[in-house]
Design a protein around this motif. Structure first.
Motif, PDB file in Angstrom:
ATOM      1  N   PHE A 241       0.857  -1.200   0.000  1.00 44.09           N
ATOM      2  CA  PHE A 241       0.000   0.000   0.000  1.00 44.09           C
ATOM      3  C   PHE A 241       0.889   1.244   0.000  1.00 44.09           C
ATOM      4  O   PHE A 241       1.741   1.405   0.870  1.00 44.09           O
ATOM      5  CB  PHE A 241      -0.897  -0.001   1.241  1.00 44.09           C
ATOM      6  CG  PHE A 241      -1.807   1.194   1.351  1.00 44.09           C
ATOM      7  CD1 PHE A 241      -3.042   1.198   0.720  1.00 44.09           C
ATOM      8  CD2 PHE A 241      -1.438   2.310   2.091  1.00 44.09           C
ATOM      9  CE1 PHE A 241      -3.883   2.299   0.820  1.00 44.09           C
ATOM     10  CE2 PHE A 241      -2.273   3.403   2.195  1.00 44.09           C
ATOM     11  CZ  PHE A 241      -3.503   3.395   1.566  1.00 44.09           C
ATOM     12  N   LEU A 242       0.673   2.103  -0.989  1.00 43.53           N
ATOM     13  CA  LEU A 242       1.472   3.325  -1.122  1.00 43.53           C
ATOM     14  C   LEU A 242       0.563   4.543  -1.119  1.00 43.53           C
ATOM     15  O   LEU A 242      -0.476   4.556  -1.787  1.00 43.53           O
ATOM     16  CB  LEU A 242       2.266   3.291  -2.429  1.00 43.53           C
ATOM     17  CG  LEU A 242       3.159   4.506  -2.727  1.00 43.53           C
ATOM     18  CD1 LEU A 242       4.331   4.551  -1.754  1.00 43.53           C
ATOM     19  CD2 LEU A 242       3.663   4.448  -4.172  1.00 43.53           C
TER      20      LEU A 242
ATOM     21  N   PHE B 237      -6.254  -0.885   5.446  1.00 47.45           N
ATOM     22  CA  PHE B 237      -4.838  -1.110   5.160  1.00 47.45           C
ATOM     23  C   PHE B 237      -3.948  -0.575   6.277  1.00 47.45           C
ATOM     24  O   PHE B 237      -3.085  -1.277   6.785  1.00 47.45           O
ATOM     25  CB  PHE B 237      -4.440  -0.424   3.845  1.00 47.45           C
ATOM     26  CG  PHE B 237      -4.792  -1.188   2.614  1.00 47.45           C
ATOM     27  CD1 PHE B 237      -4.062  -2.307   2.235  1.00 47.45           C
ATOM     28  CD2 PHE B 237      -5.845  -0.777   1.803  1.00 47.45           C
ATOM     29  CE1 PHE B 237      -4.378  -3.009   1.080  1.00 47.45           C
ATOM     30  CE2 PHE B 237      -6.172  -1.463   0.649  1.00 47.45           C
ATOM     31  CZ  PHE B 237      -5.437  -2.589   0.285  1.00 47.45           C
ATOM     32  N   TYR B 238      -4.163   0.695   6.644  1.00 48.74           N
ATOM     33  CA  TYR B 238      -3.215   1.331   7.574  1.00 48.74           C
ATOM     34  C   TYR B 238      -3.723   1.464   9.004  1.00 48.74           C
ATOM     35  O   TYR B 238      -3.033   2.010   9.855  1.00 48.74           O
ATOM     36  CB  TYR B 238      -2.760   2.699   7.042  1.00 48.74           C
ATOM     37  CG  TYR B 238      -3.851   3.680   6.681  1.00 48.74           C
ATOM     38  CD1 TYR B 238      -4.380   4.527   7.638  1.00 48.74           C
ATOM     39  CD2 TYR B 238      -4.317   3.776   5.381  1.00 48.74           C
ATOM     40  CE1 TYR B 238      -5.371   5.438   7.303  1.00 48.74           C
ATOM     41  CE2 TYR B 238      -5.299   4.689   5.037  1.00 48.74           C
ATOM     42  CZ  TYR B 238      -5.820   5.524   5.997  1.00 48.74           C
ATOM     43  OH  TYR B 238      -6.796   6.439   5.665  1.00 48.74           O
TER      44      TYR B 238
ATOM     45  N   ASN C  92       4.472   5.536   3.070  1.00 49.85           N
ATOM     46  CA  ASN C  92       4.046   6.905   2.778  1.00 49.85           C
ATOM     47  C   ASN C  92       5.208   7.579   2.047  1.00 49.85           C
ATOM     48  O   ASN C  92       6.252   7.827   2.641  1.00 49.85           O
ATOM     49  CB  ASN C  92       3.724   7.646   4.082  1.00 49.85           C
ATOM     50  CG  ASN C  92       3.344   9.092   3.840  1.00 49.85           C
ATOM     51  OD1 ASN C  92       2.500   9.387   2.994  1.00 49.85           O
ATOM     52  ND2 ASN C  92       3.961  10.003   4.564  1.00 49.85           N
ATOM     53  N   LEU C  93       5.017   7.840   0.765  1.00 51.72           N
ATOM     54  CA  LEU C  93       6.110   8.343  -0.061  1.00 51.72           C
ATOM     55  C   LEU C  93       6.340   9.831   0.190  1.00 51.72           C
ATOM     56  O   LEU C  93       5.445  10.651   0.029  1.00 51.72           O
ATOM     57  CB  LEU C  93       5.801   8.114  -1.541  1.00 51.72           C
ATOM     58  CG  LEU C  93       6.933   8.408  -2.527  1.00 51.72           C
ATOM     59  CD1 LEU C  93       8.111   7.474  -2.264  1.00 51.72           C
ATOM     60  CD2 LEU C  93       6.451   8.254  -3.960  1.00 51.72           C
TER      61      LEU C  93
ATOM     62  N   ILE D 258      -3.272  10.422  -3.255  1.00 49.03           N
ATOM     63  CA  ILE D 258      -3.192   9.262  -4.144  1.00 49.03           C
ATOM     64  C   ILE D 258      -2.916   8.024  -3.286  1.00 49.03           C
ATOM     65  O   ILE D 258      -2.037   8.054  -2.430  1.00 49.03           O
ATOM     66  CB  ILE D 258      -2.065   9.439  -5.178  1.00 49.03           C
ATOM     67  CG1 ILE D 258      -2.353  10.659  -6.078  1.00 49.03           C
ATOM     68  CG2 ILE D 258      -1.901   8.178  -6.021  1.00 49.03           C
ATOM     69  CD1 ILE D 258      -1.156  11.087  -6.921  1.00 49.03           C
ATOM     70  N   GLN D 259      -3.674   6.964  -3.528  1.00 52.14           N
ATOM     71  CA  GLN D 259      -3.468   5.717  -2.789  1.00 52.14           C
ATOM     72  C   GLN D 259      -3.409   4.573  -3.797  1.00 52.14           C
ATOM     73  O   GLN D 259      -4.286   4.454  -4.655  1.00 52.14           O
ATOM     74  CB  GLN D 259      -4.575   5.520  -1.756  1.00 52.14           C
ATOM     75  CG  GLN D 259      -4.619   6.692  -0.777  1.00 52.14           C
ATOM     76  CD  GLN D 259      -5.637   6.526   0.330  1.00 52.14           C
ATOM     77  OE1 GLN D 259      -5.296   6.173   1.445  1.00 52.14           O
ATOM     78  NE2 GLN D 259      -6.887   6.799   0.027  1.00 52.14           N
ATOM     79  N   ILE D 260      -2.385   3.752  -3.670  1.00 49.77           N
ATOM     80  CA  ILE D 260      -2.138   2.681  -4.635  1.00 49.77           C
ATOM     81  C   ILE D 260      -1.989   1.354  -3.897  1.00 49.77           C
ATOM     82  O   ILE D 260      -1.271   1.272  -2.900  1.00 49.77           O
ATOM     83  CB  ILE D 260      -0.866   2.976  -5.455  1.00 49.77           C
ATOM     84  CG1 ILE D 260      -0.959   4.361  -6.121  1.00 49.77           C
ATOM     85  CG2 ILE D 260      -0.647   1.899  -6.507  1.00 49.77           C
ATOM     86  CD1 ILE D 260       0.318   4.792  -6.835  1.00 49.77           C
TER      87      ILE D 260
END
Length: 266
Positions: free
Chosen positions: A128-129, A179-180, A191-192, A148-150
């Motif tokens: 999960f990004l 997810f988180y 988390n980018l 944005i969530q991928i």
């Protein structure tokens, strides 16, 4: 249907509690959902774009507009957004989902493609990004309205089953929340952190959740003569304009962002 690799989903409905029918509001003579859709078409990675809306009669007009513009859509549960998203995506059986919302029309495509590319290169290390600090406003590296969530489609399907046992309403309203929060030990999360060119210490509000948010964007483009007819302005240029027009931030600065409860309630 042939399996596709990357599907972008846009959660969008007419019956917004804060700003009903906001999806029909126009900026630069285009509805905000259409702005997002057209911007997403510029992505180098997306194979398909799907608007995920509801079966409510209030969304009949919206669906007619989508049909007219030949935008693919899926209609599902009004209240279980998680199930709606999963069932809509299952039509295409993608490997990866890029989850977006209709109230964020100015998603930066350079940022989007950077994140998709990062996810694809690190699929074995990341499930999960996101760029929104897992909904923690203090941990974001980009403004509100650029979320944005991928994630992998197979994990979304898994979450549909896992949430059935928990019976927590907010998990159904926020498809990525499991997810988180509940699933933080199950999934590899990231988390980018993005370049400074896409962030500002004054934290502009770029989402459209209220009438003041819409007012902000309309005045933004009214002042920015170079982009009066250009819906494809990138985030870097948006922020450069705001650097010189900080008074615009006052229009929607006081609005409190609605976020899910991040602490897991047992």
């Amino acid at each position: 249907m042939k399996k596709i690799n990357i599907l972008a989903t846009i959660q969008c409905r007419s019956n917004s509690s804060r700003f009903p029918n906001k999806i029909f509001s126009k900026i630069l003579n285009k509805s905000i959902y259409e702005i997002l859709y057209l911007r997403l078409k510029k992505s180098k990675f997306l194979d398909r774009i799907l608007v995920v809306t509801t079966t409510s009669k209030k969304d009949d007009l919206f669906v007619r507009k989508l049909k007219k513009k030949q935008i693919e859509y899926y209609r599902g549960s009004q209240h279980n957004v998680l199930k709606r998203l999963a069932r809509g995506a299952s039509i295409f059986n993608p490997e990866v989902i890029v989850q977006l919302t209709g109230d964020n029309p100015f998603i930066d495509i350079l940022m989007l493609d950077r994140m998709i590319n990062y996810f694809l290169k690190n699929k074995k290390k990341i499930d999960f990004l996101t760029n929104n600090g897992f909904s923690n406003l203090d941990d974001r590296s980009s403004p509100l309205g650029t979320d944005i969530q991928i994630f992998k489609f197979k994990d979304l399907l898994k979450n549909v089953e896992l949430t059935k046992k928990l019976r927590k309403k907010d998990l159904l309203e926020h498809p990525s929340l499991y997810f988180y929060r509940e699933g933080s030990s199950l999934y590899k999360l990231h988390n980018l952190k993005l370049p400074k060119k896409w962030n500002r210490s004054y934290r502009p509000r770029l989402t459209i959740d209220t009438k003041n948010d819409l007012k902000f964007w309309r005045l933004f483009f009214k002042r920015l003569s170079a982009y009066k007819k250009n819906i494809y302005i990138n985030l870097e240029d948006i922020l450069k304009h705001l650097d010189k027009n900080r008074d615009l931030l006052k229009i929607n600065k006081s609005i409190k962002q609605k976020i899910p409860i991040l602490k897991n309630k047992s």
